[in-house]
Design an enzyme around this catalytic site. Structure first.
Site, PDB file in Angstrom:
ATOM      1  N   ALA A  65       2.988  37.087 -24.285  1.00 20.17           N
ATOM      2  CA  ALA A  65       3.763  37.919 -24.763  1.00 20.17           C
ATOM      3  C   ALA A  65       5.355  37.685 -24.333  1.00 20.17           C
ATOM      4  O   ALA A  65       5.264  37.033 -23.174  1.00 20.17           O
ATOM      5  CB  ALA A  65       3.501  39.444 -24.275  1.00 20.17           C
ATOM      6  N   GLY A 108      -0.810  36.667 -23.450  1.00 16.19           N
ATOM      7  CA  GLY A 108      -1.030  36.926 -25.018  1.00 16.19           C
ATOM      8  C   GLY A 108      -1.422  35.721 -25.720  1.00 16.19           C
ATOM      9  O   GLY A 108      -2.110  35.847 -26.773  1.00 16.19           O
ATOM     10  N   GLU A 111      -5.116  35.466 -25.515  1.00 15.70           N
ATOM     11  CA  GLU A 111      -5.828  36.383 -25.823  1.00 15.70           C
ATOM     12  C   GLU A 111      -5.625  36.435 -27.192  1.00 15.70           C
ATOM     13  O   GLU A 111      -6.669  36.673 -28.258  1.00 15.70           O
ATOM     14  CB  GLU A 111      -5.178  38.015 -25.530  1.00 15.70           C
ATOM     15  CG  GLU A 111      -5.290  38.201 -24.356  1.00 15.70           C
ATOM     16  CD  GLU A 111      -4.256  39.171 -23.698  1.00 15.70           C
ATOM     17  OE1 GLU A 111      -3.143  39.347 -23.927  1.00 15.70           O
ATOM     18  OE2 GLU A 111      -4.665  40.292 -23.325  1.00 15.70           O
ATOM     19  N   GLU A 131      -0.853  37.615 -16.119  1.00 13.53           N
ATOM     20  CA  GLU A 131      -0.240  38.709 -16.204  1.00 13.53           C
ATOM     21  C   GLU A 131      -0.262  39.409 -14.699  1.00 13.53           C
ATOM     22  O   GLU A 131       0.868  40.020 -14.297  1.00 13.53           O
ATOM     23  CB  GLU A 131      -1.039  39.921 -16.947  1.00 13.53           C
ATOM     24  CG  GLU A 131      -0.730  39.609 -18.601  1.00 13.53           C
ATOM     25  CD  GLU A 131      -1.852  38.594 -19.044  1.00 13.53           C
ATOM     26  OE1 GLU A 131      -2.575  38.064 -18.312  1.00 13.53           O
ATOM     27  OE2 GLU A 131      -1.908  38.702 -20.302  1.00 13.53           O
TER      28      GLU A 131
END
Ligand code: CAA
Length: 257
Positions: A65, A108, A111, A131
């Protein structure tokens, strides 16, 4: 400017989507995720498309992200935006989605790859959920999907340290289906997509649904779901065609009906 490149018909029935923010290692900002999910849903409903392939570039599938975009957000901003809720649209796609991963697939990005149905990785791929190193935890499924894919002990090790793991490790743990040399990963994913696109499309969708239920349901319920899909396929012309073609020793012609 669009940060997503879309090419339909790159092979028969195959659409290719390329994340294209190379200056940020394809970091997934909100605009890119919105465009990606809208495009995937559109292609999922496009009769010319049977299989989708998602890739980045040589250096990065996606490095997570967009940290710069969310760094100053409050918890209330996050709750109101609910940015990861859009990712559920990817989970609900009916058609197969293949990730072709080279370079970084982090946070992300990892993911997103795990949301795809199949991952083909270049030898250069590096996966991870880093993260923890920026004060948070995976937020788009990492704690759940990585754990189911590689087991609790390894998932804990990698999520709690933020360390990266290699394509070879990912392959040996079952997270990716194949690792190929860097010059072949996209071709390999596209060839696989074309092979799936040449199968009877309703059966492909029912098989995808049934495999995904293995992650959601008890064995009893999953077997029941599979059996219902199997019986239902006898309502399709393609089942009749497939079985007759076998007996007549000729290749089948699929109608997608
Ligand atoms: N968000 C925003 N920008 C990013 C980014 C990210 N996730 N990852 C890389 N970039 C940017 C860098 O800031 C840099 O931009 P500038 O040139 O403007 O400085 C550019 O991409 C190139 O990156 P680096 O210079 O850092 O490249 P490197 O080769 O030295 O390092 C890397 C590569 C190890 C991947 C490093 O960039 C990195 O650690 N990135 C962050 C990885 C990360 O923490 N991802 C998780 C994000 S949070 C998340 O994803 C939450 C969730 O669960 C959904």
């Amino acid at each position: 400017m669009s940060h997503l490149l879309v090419e339909k018909g790159v092979k028969p029935g195959v659409a290719l989507l390329r994340l294209n923010r190379p200056e940020s290692l394809n970091a997934l900002n909100r605009a890119l995720v919105a465009e990606l999910t809208d495009t995937l849903v559109r292609l999922d409903n496009d009769p010319e498309v049977r299989v989708m392939v998602l890739t980045g570039d040589e250096r990065a599938f996606a490095a997570g992200a967009d940290i710069k975009e969310m760094a100053e957000d409050s918890a209330v901003d996050m709750l109101l935006l609910d940015q990861f809720q859009r990712w559920d649209q990817i989970k609900r796609l009916k058609k197969p989605l293949i990730a072709a991963v080279s370079g970084y697939a982090l946070g992300g990005g990892c993911e997103l790859a795990m949301l795809c149905d199949i991952i083909i990785a270049s030898e250069t791929a590096q996966f991870g959920q880093p993260e923890i190193k920026i004060g948070v935890i995976p937020g788009a499924g990492g704690t759940q999907r990585l754990t189911r894919a590689i087991g609790k002990s390894r998932a804990m090790e990698y999520i709690l340290t933020g360390r990266f793991f290699s394509a070879k490790q990912a392959e040996s743990w079952g997270l990716v289906s194949r690792v190929v040399p860097p010059e072949l990963y996209l071709e390999e994913a596209l060839n696989l997509a074309a092979e799936i696109a040449s199968m009877p499309p309703i059966a492909v969708q029912m098989a995808k649904q049934a495999v995904n239920k293995a992650y959601e349901l008890s064995l009893e319920e999953g077997l029941h779901f599979e059996r219902k899909n199997f019986y239902l396929l006898f309502a399709t012309n393609d089942q009749k065609e497939g079985m007759r073609a076998f007996m007549e020793k000729r290749p089948p012609t699929w109608q997608g009906k």
